[in-house]
Scaffold this active site. Sequence first.
Site, PDB file in Angstrom:
ATOM      1  CD  GLU B  29      44.232  46.064  37.456  1.00 36.57           C
ATOM      2  OE1 GLU B  29      44.732  44.927  37.391  1.00 36.57           O
ATOM      3  OE2 GLU B  29      44.690  47.055  36.855  1.00 36.57           O
ATOM      4  CD  GLU B  60      47.574  47.974  35.510  1.00 34.65           C
ATOM      5  OE1 GLU B  60      47.477  48.631  34.446  1.00 34.65           O
ATOM      6  OE2 GLU B  60      47.032  46.863  35.664  1.00 34.65           O
ATOM      7  CG  HIS B 129      50.235  36.415  34.771  1.00 35.50           C
ATOM      8  ND1 HIS B 129      50.008  36.150  33.451  1.00 35.50           N
ATOM      9  CD2 HIS B 129      49.155  37.114  35.199  1.00 35.50           C
ATOM     10  CE1 HIS B 129      48.847  36.651  33.086  1.00 35.50           C
ATOM     11  NE2 HIS B 129      48.310  37.248  34.124  1.00 35.50           N
TER      12      HIS B 129
END
Lengths: 478, 327
Positions: B29, B60, B129
């Site tokens: 991405e 993904e 994250h």
Amino acid sequence: MSVFELKMPKLGESVTEGTIGKWLKQPGEKVEKYDLLVEVQTDKVNTEIPSPVAGTLKDVKVKEGDTVPIGTLLATFETAEAAEPAGERASGASAPSAQPANSAPPAAASSLSSSPAPQQPASQPAPSPQPPPASQTAPSPQPPPAPQAAPAPRPAQGSSPAVATAPAPSSNGDIRATPVVRKLAAEHGVDLDRVSGTGLNGRVTRQDVEQFVAQMQSQPQQRPAAPRPAAAAAAQPAMPQAMAGDETIALTQMRKAIANAMVVSKTTIPHAAAMMEIDWTNVAKFRESVRESFKAREGYELTYLPFAIKAVTIALRRYPFVNARWTDQGILKVKAINLGIAISLGDDGLVVPVIKNADELSITGIARAVRDLATRARGKKLTLQDFDGGTFTVNNGGTLGTYLSYPIVNPGQAAIMTTESIGKRVVALDDDTIGIRTMGNVVLSFDHRIMDGATAAAFLRDVKAWIQGVDPANVALS
Amino acid sequence: MAEKSNVQAVHDTLRDEFRRDDRVIILGEDVGVRGGVFRVTDGFIEEFGPDRVIDMPLAESAIVGVAIGAAIAGLVPIAEMQFADFSAPAFEQIVDEAARIRYRSNGQWNVPIVIRMPWGAGVHGALYHSQSLEAFYAHVPGLKVVVPSTPKDITGMLRSAIRDPDPVIFLEHKATYRAVKGDVPDGDFTIPLGPADVKRDGTDITVYAYGLMLHRCLEAAETLGREGISVDVVDVRSLRPLDSETILREARKTGKCLIVYEDNRLFGAGAEICAMIAEEAFDSLDAPVMRLAGPESPATPFNKIQEDAFLPNADNIATKMRELAAY
């Protein structure tokens, strides 16, 4: 019928041996489980061992007055129960364990002949005219002092020196040996009881064993082949002959423990000391103002000592190096503040029971704790738990009138403080007048490896500031 | 010899591999026009074109699935998970397909892909994250899982990963991307996927770590060095294969072991290292094998104070080291 063997139980942390007092049961007598069998004196307390089994007392193996290491066979019983491996039987919940503690593995002796290992064979004649009792079946009589242990002057007479060697503060009766320590000890024939531990709670570390072995190998006089008695004699200063009328007093367990601890401390800890003079006038006034009410409520006098202790607990928080311990890995700052309180028993010696978490107590709480320990100490009612975990010691020598004393640091701690006699003195005051104030000294002895004079002085300065700052109008007793 | 940051090392190594072998492609991405959210593929689309630098949809499973197919067809794909956290949808492709194709085809097919995953906390990235996923993948036979943490190791191990005939999960700790710099030797050197590396030689205690924790352990070891405690630090830069030889040798050397990792403590990679030492080096142990790791929390918190408390830091690592040394 089976035979049960009673061994000297381990009576507490750092207790390595005990002296048999009176046998309360005689051979041939029937014994019920939990019947009291024998009195045992250790360096800290006296106690009675209850019988872990029911049966008939067959043989008494250690006679009254003898001192033996933990794990020594004390007596045998005939029991009606099915045979179990002797010595491995768990005793009743309330009875002290009859299991032998980890003492010298008998196998270790076999490695001695072929290597310059440290231990002295059991058959080596002791330098004492008094051989160990023939009936003694200890796994291995304690060997002579380890080199790093206190070279305590050996009593000319008294209990067999073969058993009077383990330095109390560093003993490892309750050994929790890690795998590598076990392996090394077995490889080198090292009796872990003889190695001073520098690890957590006195644990013997790998490094300790390695250093012990290295030290042993570099000390030829420790080899069994060396003519030990002569060497030992040469190493000690000549003692004058005893004259008619002189009297030798056999060492009590307590005396031996004190002697060992003091020698260890004085030979391993570089001592330094600092003294500070404190104006106790405010405390004196405060004591006076609450004298009657305190006595009415608590039943005894409020002394200066609880104030000194309170000041110490507050200062220890600010100076953690004073509440610390020297280890090979570094300085261990100890979190808990557990204060040992030195209590004299007159000629009998001295005990240092501990007020645990003293920093959590009020003045009244401290007074109660001191009172409780002193009362039980004099009544010989302290338990081994009362002695565990001290991190700093306060010694109140001043009640006997001392003005300056030089205390010895308790091994395993960083410092000890004495409070000296407190009394009225003429003092030049800040406003250039002369006044009568209540004055007294405090002395801090400290391990100079852990801290320097500035830390010691700053600690005393805070103790002093707290004591002098006691405001008679505004102090909380509880 | 050139000094680079970790992220520069990733960028330069990828670029060199792209130049060395035109079968190498990257899928991910924003890897193309944007040049990667961490600028890892900055300039790639201009130099190598959109056929080799492929911007993929937010899927993904497709990124890894396409990479597997391309690999079987003869290319050398690098699949980038923008954040390791996003690899969950690709889990099935990674574990059920990539890891098993060599086994399933009896060795007739193999999958030479590298799945790059920026991972770890410490960048204020919050729940999506910040995750540590190494234990999930290190559990799977058929994968290699590596965690290099210095520019030199990243360079040598990324080359090895790209040239490896089987799937490699290549974990890059994003908090070290710009914070960690170091010298990278010139030339086309490689570092094999497997061997651990002693990053600091010591004699009193042995500490195992990787990723950001490696650098925090090295910092704490400095502190302890000044206190007279000699700390041995082992960089476990490959989790699968796990280098038992180095891990056990260093454990036996000191007898006192600590594993530090930022993943949840239970069932983390540190548990495997701990178990290996306990099983194989028992006779040499002078203390219980200890672990310091992230708390039992469902996720890394966003709040900075909480995130700081979540991650082991040089201070509490040093405290744990002292505890072990004093044992």
